[in-house]
Structure formats: C-alpha cells, structure tokens
Write a protein that holds these residues in place. Structure first.
Motif, PDB file in Angstrom:
ATOM      1  N   SER A   1      -2.461   3.860  -6.196  1.00 12.06           N
ATOM      2  CA  SER A   1      -1.947   2.611  -7.239  1.00 12.06           C
ATOM      3  C   SER A   1      -0.587   1.918  -6.958  1.00 12.06           C
ATOM      4  O   SER A   1      -0.307   0.861  -6.608  1.00 12.06           O
ATOM      5  CB  SER A   1      -1.827   2.189  -9.411  1.00 12.06           C
ATOM      6  N   THR A   2       0.375   2.505  -6.000  1.00 14.57           N
ATOM      7  CA  THR A   2       1.606   2.306  -5.583  1.00 14.57           C
ATOM      8  C   THR A   2       1.104   1.620  -3.889  1.00 14.57           C
ATOM      9  O   THR A   2       2.405   0.468  -3.812  1.00 14.57           O
ATOM     10  CB  THR A   2       2.342   3.684  -4.946  1.00 14.57           C
ATOM     11  N   LEU A   3       0.907   1.826  -3.428  1.00 14.66           N
ATOM     12  CA  LEU A   3       0.203   1.014  -2.629  1.00 14.66           C
ATOM     13  C   LEU A   3      -0.451  -0.416  -2.636  1.00 14.66           C
ATOM     14  O   LEU A   3      -0.368  -0.632  -1.642  1.00 14.66           O
ATOM     15  CB  LEU A   3      -0.428   1.865  -1.641  1.00 14.66           C
ATOM     16  N   ASN A   4      -1.692   0.122  -3.743  1.00 11.72           N
ATOM     17  CA  ASN A   4      -2.312  -1.097  -3.624  1.00 11.72           C
ATOM     18  C   ASN A   4      -0.916  -2.293  -3.918  1.00 11.72           C
ATOM     19  O   ASN A   4      -1.269  -3.710  -3.985  1.00 11.72           O
ATOM     20  CB  ASN A   4      -2.663  -1.260  -5.401  1.00 11.72           C
ATOM     21  N   LYS A   5       0.116  -1.600  -5.057  1.00 13.02           N
ATOM     22  CA  LYS A   5       1.532  -2.778  -5.855  1.00 13.02           C
ATOM     23  C   LYS A   5       2.127  -3.177  -4.302  1.00 13.02           C
ATOM     24  O   LYS A   5       2.667  -3.975  -4.167  1.00 13.02           O
ATOM     25  CB  LYS A   5       2.007  -2.246  -6.911  1.00 13.02           C
ATOM     26  N   TRP A   6       2.571  -2.980  -3.393  1.00 13.80           N
ATOM     27  CA  TRP A   6       2.889  -2.284  -2.216  1.00 13.80           C
ATOM     28  C   TRP A   6       2.519  -3.564  -1.797  1.00 13.80           C
ATOM     29  O   TRP A   6       2.997  -4.302  -0.684  1.00 13.80           O
ATOM     30  CB  TRP A   6       4.057  -1.489  -1.819  1.00 13.80           C
ATOM     31  N   ARG A   7       0.907  -3.511  -1.111  1.00  9.03           N
ATOM     32  CA  ARG A   7       0.287  -4.859  -0.370  1.00  9.03           C
ATOM     33  C   ARG A   7       0.357  -5.912  -1.290  1.00  9.03           C
ATOM     34  O   ARG A   7       0.840  -7.242  -0.347  1.00  9.03           O
ATOM     35  CB  ARG A   7      -1.414  -3.839  -0.489  1.00  9.03           C
ATOM     36  N   VAL A   8       0.671  -5.514  -2.010  1.00  9.90           N
ATOM     37  CA  VAL A   8       0.879  -6.999  -2.909  1.00  9.90           C
ATOM     38  C   VAL A   8       2.236  -7.523  -2.729  1.00  9.90           C
ATOM     39  O   VAL A   8       2.213  -9.008  -2.565  1.00  9.90           O
ATOM     40  CB  VAL A   8       0.157  -7.918  -4.216  1.00  9.90           C
ATOM     41  N   TYR A   9       3.274  -7.222  -2.411  1.00  8.52           N
ATOM     42  CA  TYR A   9       4.978  -7.292  -2.461  1.00  8.52           C
ATOM     43  C   TYR A   9       4.978  -7.176  -1.284  1.00  8.52           C
ATOM     44  O   TYR A   9       6.682  -7.795  -0.897  1.00  8.52           O
ATOM     45  CB  TYR A   9       5.482  -6.340  -3.248  1.00  8.52           C
ATOM     46  N   GLY A  10       4.682  -6.956  -0.268  1.00  5.50           N
ATOM     47  CA  GLY A  10       4.663  -6.947   0.897  1.00  5.50           C
ATOM     48  C   GLY A  10       5.598  -6.022   1.524  1.00  5.50           C
ATOM     49  O   GLY A  10       6.844  -5.904   2.426  1.00  5.50           O
ATOM     50  N   THR A  11       5.976  -4.784   0.675  1.00  3.41           N
ATOM     51  CA  THR A  11       7.094  -3.931   1.063  1.00  3.41           C
ATOM     52  C   THR A  11       6.229  -2.102   1.144  1.00  3.41           C
ATOM     53  O   THR A  11       7.637  -1.593   1.291  1.00  3.41           O
ATOM     54  CB  THR A  11       7.360  -3.515  -0.655  1.00  3.41           C
ATOM     55  N   GLY A  12       5.293  -2.307   1.129  1.00  2.30           N
ATOM     56  CA  GLY A  12       4.420  -0.967   1.766  1.00  2.30           C
ATOM     57  C   GLY A  12       3.947  -1.135   3.554  1.00  2.30           C
ATOM     58  O   GLY A  12       5.190  -2.129   4.640  1.00  2.30           O
ATOM     59  N   PRO A  13       4.035  -0.384   3.825  1.00  2.42           N
ATOM     60  CA  PRO A  13       3.849   0.199   5.197  1.00  2.42           C
ATOM     61  C   PRO A  13       2.738  -0.751   5.917  1.00  2.42           C
ATOM     62  O   PRO A  13       1.675  -1.120   4.959  1.00  2.42           O
ATOM     63  CB  PRO A  13       2.538   1.501   5.612  1.00  2.42           C
ATOM     64  N   LYS A  14       2.125  -1.345   6.847  1.00  2.00           N
ATOM     65  CA  LYS A  14       1.269  -2.191   7.706  1.00  2.00           C
ATOM     66  C   LYS A  14      -0.164  -1.394   7.302  1.00  2.00           C
ATOM     67  O   LYS A  14      -0.533  -0.821   7.030  1.00  2.00           O
ATOM     68  CB  LYS A  14       1.306  -2.427   8.772  1.00  2.00           C
ATOM     69  N   PHE A  15      -0.619  -2.553   6.790  1.00  2.00           N
ATOM     70  CA  PHE A  15      -2.192  -2.042   6.465  1.00  2.00           C
ATOM     71  C   PHE A  15      -3.397  -3.614   7.474  1.00  2.00           C
ATOM     72  O   PHE A  15      -2.513  -4.482   8.171  1.00  2.00           O
ATOM     73  CB  PHE A  15      -2.959  -1.854   5.373  1.00  2.00           C
TER      74      PHE A  15
END
Length: 83
Positions: free
Chosen positions: A36-50
C-alpha cells in the motif's frame, strides 16, 4: 544454465543481462515496505520509478536501488542526498 539465487521468491537473475520485472508485492518485499505504501507513492509521484504495461505495474531492481540511494541523508533535517 545456472541462475543466481534471489532474495525475492520466484525472481532470479537470468545471468544474461536481462533484468526481471517485479510486481508491486515483490518490490514492496524487496524494500521491506507494505504494498500500500508503493501504491500511495505512485499516486503522489514520490516513490521509485515504475513501468506500466497496460494495467500492470512493474518495477526494475535498478530503479529500486536508485531510489534507495536517493533517500540517503546525513540527518533528519537534511534536504539533499549524500555526496
């Protein structure tokens, strides 16, 4: 051909320079985070590239490692990365 063991079940380096893509669950396990952390980061654009393949989301090991490296700090108030 012999493969290198991986810390993620079901994912092995094929030894031919081809990088396996990780699912969100596998990437979360690699980073020791909740999916769920990666899911949220994708929405906010703050996580790793995917990578998006249709509706599927995948991660490269190299992108996860680069993200981890970018998160290195000298203190809790530090804004930049280590140089």
């Amino acid at each position: 051909m012999m493969t290198t063991p991986s810390i993620i079940p079901g994912v092995a380096d094929n030894g031919e320079g081809g990088e396996r893509l990780l699912t969100t669950a596998q990437a979360a396990q690699y980073l020791r985070l909740a999916s769920s952390t990666l899911n949220k980061w994708r929405v906010y654009g703050t996580g790793p590239k995917f990578i998006k393949l249709g509706r599927a989301v995948r991660y490269r090991h190299t992108d996860l490692d680069a993200f981890l490296a970018s998160q290195s700090r000298l203190s809790t108030t530090s804004q930049g990365t280590l140089s």
